[in-house]
Every structure is written in structure tokens, then in C-alpha cells.
Design a protein around this motif. Structure first.
Motif, short mmCIF file in Angstrom:
data_model
loop_
_atom_site.label_atom_id
_atom_site.label_comp_id
_atom_site.label_asym_id
_atom_site.label_seq_id
_atom_site.Cartn_x
_atom_site.Cartn_y
_atom_site.Cartn_z
N ARG A 162 0.84 -1.20 0.00
CA ARG A 162 0.00 0.00 0.00
C ARG A 162 0.87 1.25 0.00
O ARG A 162 0.63 2.20 -0.74
N ALA A 163 1.90 1.26 0.86
CA ALA A 163 2.80 2.41 0.91
C ALA A 163 3.62 2.53 -0.37
O ALA A 163 4.06 3.63 -0.74
N PHE A 164 3.83 1.41 -1.04
CA PHE A 164 4.62 1.38 -2.29
C PHE A 164 4.06 2.33 -3.33
O PHE A 164 4.80 3.00 -4.04
N VAL A 165 2.73 2.39 -3.43
CA VAL A 165 2.09 3.29 -4.40
C VAL A 165 2.42 4.75 -4.06
O VAL A 165 2.76 5.54 -4.94
N GLY A 166 2.31 5.10 -2.78
CA GLY A 166 2.64 6.46 -2.37
C GLY A 166 4.10 6.79 -2.58
O GLY A 166 4.45 7.93 -2.91
N ASP A 167 4.97 5.80 -2.41
CA ASP A 167 6.41 6.00 -2.60
C ASP A 167 6.76 6.26 -4.07
O ASP A 167 7.62 7.09 -4.38
N MET A 168 6.11 5.53 -4.96
CA MET A 168 6.58 5.45 -6.34
C MET A 168 5.83 6.33 -7.32
O MET A 168 6.35 6.64 -8.40
N GLU A 191 -1.21 12.39 -9.04
CA GLU A 191 -2.21 12.22 -10.10
C GLU A 191 -2.29 10.79 -10.62
O GLU A 191 -3.23 10.43 -11.35
N GLN A 192 -1.31 9.93 -10.28
CA GLN A 192 -1.35 8.54 -10.73
C GLN A 192 -1.72 7.56 -9.61
O GLN A 192 -1.83 6.37 -9.86
N ARG A 193 -1.94 8.06 -8.41
CA ARG A 193 -2.16 7.13 -7.30
C ARG A 193 -3.48 6.39 -7.39
O ARG A 193 -3.57 5.21 -7.05
N THR A 194 -4.54 7.07 -7.84
CA THR A 194 -5.81 6.36 -8.02
C THR A 194 -5.64 5.22 -9.02
O THR A 194 -6.14 4.10 -8.81
N LYS A 195 -4.88 5.48 -10.09
CA LYS A 195 -4.61 4.44 -11.08
C LYS A 195 -3.78 3.32 -10.47
O LYS A 195 -4.00 2.13 -10.74
N ILE A 210 -13.47 -0.69 -2.32
CA ILE A 210 -12.87 -0.77 -0.98
C ILE A 210 -11.36 -0.92 -1.06
O ILE A 210 -10.62 -0.39 -0.22
N LEU A 211 -10.88 -1.62 -2.07
CA LEU A 211 -9.46 -1.89 -2.19
C LEU A 211 -8.67 -0.76 -2.84
O LEU A 211 -7.44 -0.83 -2.91
N SER A 212 -9.35 0.27 -3.32
CA SER A 212 -8.61 1.31 -4.03
C SER A 212 -8.99 2.73 -3.61
O SER A 212 -8.11 3.53 -3.25
N ILE A 213 -10.27 3.07 -3.64
CA ILE A 213 -10.67 4.46 -3.44
C ILE A 213 -10.27 5.01 -2.07
O ILE A 213 -9.74 6.13 -1.99
N PRO A 214 -10.49 4.30 -0.94
CA PRO A 214 -10.07 4.88 0.34
C PRO A 214 -8.58 5.18 0.41
O PRO A 214 -8.16 6.19 0.97
N TYR A 215 -7.76 4.31 -0.19
CA TYR A 215 -6.32 4.52 -0.16
C TYR A 215 -5.91 5.69 -1.03
O TYR A 215 -4.98 6.44 -0.70
N ALA A 216 -6.60 5.85 -2.16
CA ALA A 216 -6.32 7.00 -3.02
C ALA A 216 -6.69 8.30 -2.31
O ALA A 216 -5.95 9.31 -2.40
N MET A 217 -7.82 8.31 -1.60
CA MET A 217 -8.21 9.50 -0.85
C MET A 217 -7.25 9.78 0.30
O MET A 217 -6.96 10.93 0.63
N LEU A 218 -6.75 8.73 0.91
CA LEU A 218 -5.89 8.88 2.08
C LEU A 218 -4.48 9.33 1.74
O LEU A 218 -3.89 10.17 2.44
N SER A 219 -3.91 8.79 0.66
CA SER A 219 -2.46 8.94 0.41
C SER A 219 -2.04 10.40 0.29
O SER A 219 -0.92 10.76 0.69
N GLY A 220 -2.91 11.25 -0.23
CA GLY A 220 -2.54 12.65 -0.39
C GLY A 220 -2.43 13.41 0.92
O GLY A 220 -1.84 14.49 0.97
N SER A 221 -2.98 12.85 2.00
CA SER A 221 -2.96 13.54 3.29
C SER A 221 -1.86 13.04 4.21
O SER A 221 -1.79 13.46 5.36
N LEU A 222 -0.99 12.15 3.70
CA LEU A 222 0.03 11.55 4.55
C LEU A 222 1.42 12.09 4.23
O LEU A 222 1.76 12.28 3.07
N PRO A 223 2.27 12.30 5.25
CA PRO A 223 3.65 12.70 5.01
C PRO A 223 4.43 11.56 4.37
O PRO A 223 4.33 10.42 4.82
#
Length: 509
Positions: A132-138, A142-146, A424-437
Motif C-alpha cells: 500500500r505504501a509502495f504506491v505512495g512512494d513510487m 495524479e497517478q495514485r488512483t490508477k 474498498i481496495l482502491s478508493i479509500p487509499y487514493a483519498m488517504l495517500s494525499g494527506s500523509l507525510p
């Protein structure tokens, strides 16, 4: 890539780069799908009382509650020039999970099977949480939802195949789906063997095809010499909250004892006790000025979650409560309500159990397709409205179990569940990732998973009690409660503040 660090602006990745970095989820879902579709069947075959199934399943969420924040914390602080930050955890978890998948269907007794569920779930979590964190790292924002949608796609594909494996082995290969009393059918055993191999191969594909961005020089210096802290809450405030939680847990335990309620309800007391004790221990460390202690940081960051994360926590709670109800009781509900049998040695029961596995494959197939469409819908109506629509579809799908007598119509129920599952497996994480350091991406993703495992623990604690006390042990009503819970989750989406926000300053809590 050498000029790009974890905290710098990241370039857009190509379709195949996102494909490779997400491919490991195909294997992870082989493990989860086999676990979700067959664990209750294994437990019942080994003599489990259906009323206690939810209690036996507690191994999985309790393991996640402990393992996920620890793995997130450690992976945030890991760096190897060759193996990177998250990939060592991918590999270690895959190896351990593969071993567990080979052992689980050969469990000779119920308690060994429960223990193997514990080990298997811990191993899967070691691999899954850093993904899950891998998406935010890489990926850039604008590509995180994808990116999360690609993970959902592989989850769907993996689960379709894995959930259908017992049916495939029985109907296409000719392996028996029945066995003497107390023994696991060969079709289930071979499904777990194939799943174990698939898990290892898929995860290692990501490990060897994807390179990670290194931490910046500033991050490396800060990790060696932590910066000043901005203390938001005093140790006394943490202590007060911890003692309050302990009091609530003790009061509930006393009430349950006086009323002679089901012992499974004591698990709820344990949840309050665990969090209360964590706050108390954290307060003691803080009182001794040990703020850089890893345990203290977990407690402080839990207390000071970003606003979006808090709002999503309620959505996650009701979503995963519903899913856990479905995973635990679908086999019991379908075999009893539609196939009219509770005899685990009968052909009708095993046909029903195989049909449930196939239905689980079906909803994951729908999820794989829906995952491709959800980002497009989100651009039109917003992510939170998309998630609301999907969850309501899932809730109606679960409630429809009750009205169905021909098992073929359950396919339609699974369409709704599949749409919800993809979201459930994608949208909450996409909404969350932008608010995390960025430096705490894995850490907060681990804490966010509290709101996956806590509802599962609550479901495991109270569903059996509710159904046996109020619904005469007719487990179809557990599915209805799950459907209602998922609809509530959908309505709560409207309260989510879906936008990137200014997160708390580093060290503030």
C-alpha cells in the motif's frame, strides 16, 4: 532515478511499470482468497461448532492489528542500495506465507488449523502492508488512483482463480471434493499448494522488476539525528485517555460477567484494554522524555491522525465489518438457507461450499473489471461519491441472499459485492495517500489498517452472539447485518473531506 528521492517530485510511470510494481498483489490475493473461501470449511470439517466460527477467525484480525503498524514503521526506516525499502518485506512475507499455505490444509486438528491461520495471516500481512505504501512512494499524486486501481485489478484476477481452484480441481480435473469425516478434501489441498507457488512467484516478480527511490540526504541525516519535537498533548493527557479506555474495558467485562453473556464478547473488552494499556505505557515513556521510542511514535501518531484519515476510519469500519460477516458465514448461510443442509459430510453441503468458492471467484472477477472503470467514474462524480455508490451496491447484494432460493441467482448478488470490493481496495487509499507525510507513508498505512482489523475483531466477537441470541442460529441473518453495515458505510462517505491537506508537522503530537 538516481536524481529522484522519496520526497522529491516523482515522474509519471508507464503502464507496464505500474503493472510490474502491482503484480505481487496477484500472489497476495491467492493467499487471501484461499483463506477467505476455505478456512470456515476447514474448521467445520475438523469439528468446529458453527456458532464459534467467528471466534476462531479472530486469529487473522488480531495478527493484523499487531503486525501491520510494526511492519509499516520498520519499512519506513529500512533502506538497502540493492533491495530498497519495501521489497525486503515483500520477499520475507511471501516465503513465510507459501510455507503456511502448504501446511494449512494438512492440519490434523482444529487447534493446529487455527494456529496456521494465525501464521498465514501474519505472513500475508508482512507482504501486503508495504504494498500500500509502495504506491505512495513510487507514484505522483495524479497517478495514485490508477496505482491503487491496478492493485485492485490484480486482487480481482488472483481471487477469481484462487477462489475457483477447488471447483476447478473437482469438475475439470476430477479430484475428489469429499473426504472421510475429519479430513480435508484433496481438491482443497491441491488448491492451497497451487496458491502457495503462485504467491511466491508473483511477489518475487515485483521484487526483481521494480527499483525504489532512495531517501534524500536530508532524510538520512534526520534519521541519525532526529529533529526537535512539537509536543501537542502532554503525557498526563495520554495517561488520562489510557485509564479511561481501561475503565471502559473493565466495566464491560463486569457487565458481561454479571449477565453471563457469551464469552466471545470479552474480546471487545480486550480491544479497549489493548488500546488503554498502549496509551498508559506510551504516557510513561513520554514522562521520561523518551519521545523517539518507536512504540511512543505509534501511539502519538494514532492519536493525531490526519482529518481525512479519521473520517475514512468510520467508512472502513462498517465496510470491513460487512466483508468479515460475508467471509465467515457465507458457507454456513448458503448451505443451510439454500441447500438446506448442515451435514459437512453430505454431497449437498460440499456442493454448496464449492459454489460459495465459485461465487467468491465471481465477485472478484467483477472487482477486476470494476477496478478499471472506477477511476473514470471518480473523475466525473468525485471519489467519495463513487465509493458511496459502490458500497450501496455491495450492501444490497448481501441483503439479497435472504430472498434467493435458486443458488444461480447468487451470481447477481456477487455483482454488487464485486463492485464494492473493487472500490474498498482502491478508493479509500487514493483519498488517504494525499494527506500523509511521505516519510511516514508505510507507518500511517499500517495504522489505517487498524480500521480493517478492528471491525473484523468486533464482528468476530458479536456476530455469533447476535445470531444465536436473536436469530435462532440462522446464519443468513449475519449476512443481512453485513449488508446493512455496508450501506451505512456508503452513506458515511459523504462526510469525507476528499482533498490533499496540510498534514501535521514532523514530530508534532
Amino acid at each position: 532515478m538516481s536524481d529522484i528521492s522519496l520526497n522529491s517530485d516523482k515522474p509519471k510511470l508507464s503502464f507496464w511499470q505500474i503493472w510490474n510494481m502491482s503484480f505481487g498483489f496477484l500472489g497476495i490475493q491467492f493467499g487471501f482468497a484461499l483463506q477467505n473461501a476455505n478456512t470456515s470449511r476447514i474448521f467445520e470439517t475438523l469439528g468446529a461448532d458453527t456458532k464459534n466460527l467467528a471466534f476462531y477467525w479472530l486469529a487473522a484480525p488480531v495478527t493484523g492489528l499487531i503486525v501491520q503498524p510494526i511492519i509499516g514503521y520498520l519499512s519506513d526506516r529500512t533502506w538497502h542500495p540493492r533491495w530498497g525499502r519495501r521489497r525486503p518485506f515483500f520477499a520475507i512475507g511471501a516465503i513465510l506465507a507459501t510455507i503456511a499455505l502448504f501446511v494449512m490444509p494438512n492440519s490434523p486438528t482444529l487447534w493446529i488449523a487455527i494456529g496456521m491461520l494465525w501464521i498465514m495471516d501474519a505472513s500475508i500481512n508482512i507482504s501486503m502492508e508495504p504494498f500500500r505504501a509502495f504506491v505512495g512512494d513510487m507514484l505522483p499524486p495524479e497517478q495514485r488512483t490508477k496505482g491503487f486501481a491496478m492493485q485492485s485489478f490484480f486482487i480481482g484476477v488472483g481471487a477469481v482463480v484462487a477462489s475457483a481452484l477447488p471447483w476447478i480441481f473437482t469438475n475439470l480435473i476430477g479430484v475428489s471434493n469429499t473426504a472421510p469425516e475429519g479430513q480435508i478434501p484433496d481438491s482443497v489441498k491441491w488448491s492451497f499448494y497451487v496458491g502457495g507457488i503462485a504467491f511466491l512467484v508473483a511477489v518475487m516478480w515485483t521484487v526483481f522488476t521494480t527499483k525504489e527511490y532512495p531517501p534524500s540526504e536530508e532524510d538520512i541525516k534526520e534519521s541519525k539525528t532526529p529533529g526537535p519535537l512539537n509536543i501537542k498533548f502532554s503525557p498526563r493527557q495520554y495517561m488520562a485517555r489510557g485509564l479511561a479506555l481501561l475503565f471502559v474495558g473493565a466495566a464491560l467485562a463486569s457487565w458481561f460477567t454479571i449477565q453471563s453473556f457469551d464469552p466471545q464478547l470479552y474480546v471487545l473488552c480486550g480491544i479497549f484494554g489493548l488500546f488503554g494499556l498502549s496509551y498508559v505505557i506510551g504516557a510513561i515513556f513520554m514522562g521520561r522524555n523518551k519521545y523517539h521510542n518507536g512504540f511512543v511514535q505509534i501511539v502519538r501518531d494514532f492519536q493525531n491522525m490526519p482529518k481525512t484519515m479519521v473520517q475514512l476510519a468510520y467508512v472502513q469500519f462498517f465496510s470491513w465489518f460487512a466483508l468479515f460477516a460475508m467471509w465467515i458465514y457465507s458457507t454456513s448461510a448458503v448451505t443451510a438457507h439454500i441447500y438446506k443442509t448442515t451435514d459437512t459430510t453430505s454431497e449437498a453441503y460440499n456442493d454448496g461450499a464449492d459454489w460459495v468458492s465459485l461465487l467468491f471467484a465471481g465477485y472478484n472477477g467483477v472487482a477486476a473489471l470494476a477496478a478499471l472503470a472506477l477511476p473514470l467514474l471518480a473523475k466525473v462524480v468525485s471519489r467519495k461519491v463513487t465509493h458511496m455508490i459502490a458500497l450501496i451496491c455491495g450492501g444490497l447484494g448481501l441483503i439479497s441472499y435472504y430472498f434467493i432460493q435458486d443458488p444461480m441467482w447468487l451470481v447477481l448478488s456477487m455483482v454488487g459485492v464485486g463492485i464494492a470490493w473493487a472500490s474498498i481496495l482502491s478508493i479509500p487509499y487514493a483519498m488517504l495517500s494525499g494527506s500523509l507525510p511521505p516519510k511516514k507513508m508505510g507507518y500511517y498505512m499500517g495504522i489505517f489498517n487498524f480500521f480493517i482489523v478492528i471491525p473484523q475483531i468486533v464482528a468476530a466477537s458479536i456476530l455469533g452472539f447476535l445470531v444465536s441470541t436473536f436469530f435462532n442460529s440462522e446464519f443468513i441473518y449475519a449476512i443481512i447485518l453485513g449488508g446493512a453495515s455496508m450501506i451505512i458505510a456508503g452513506l458515511l462517505c459523504l462526510k469525507v473531506d476528499d482533498r490533499d491537506e496540510v498534514v501535521m508537522k514532523e514530530g508534532e503530537a
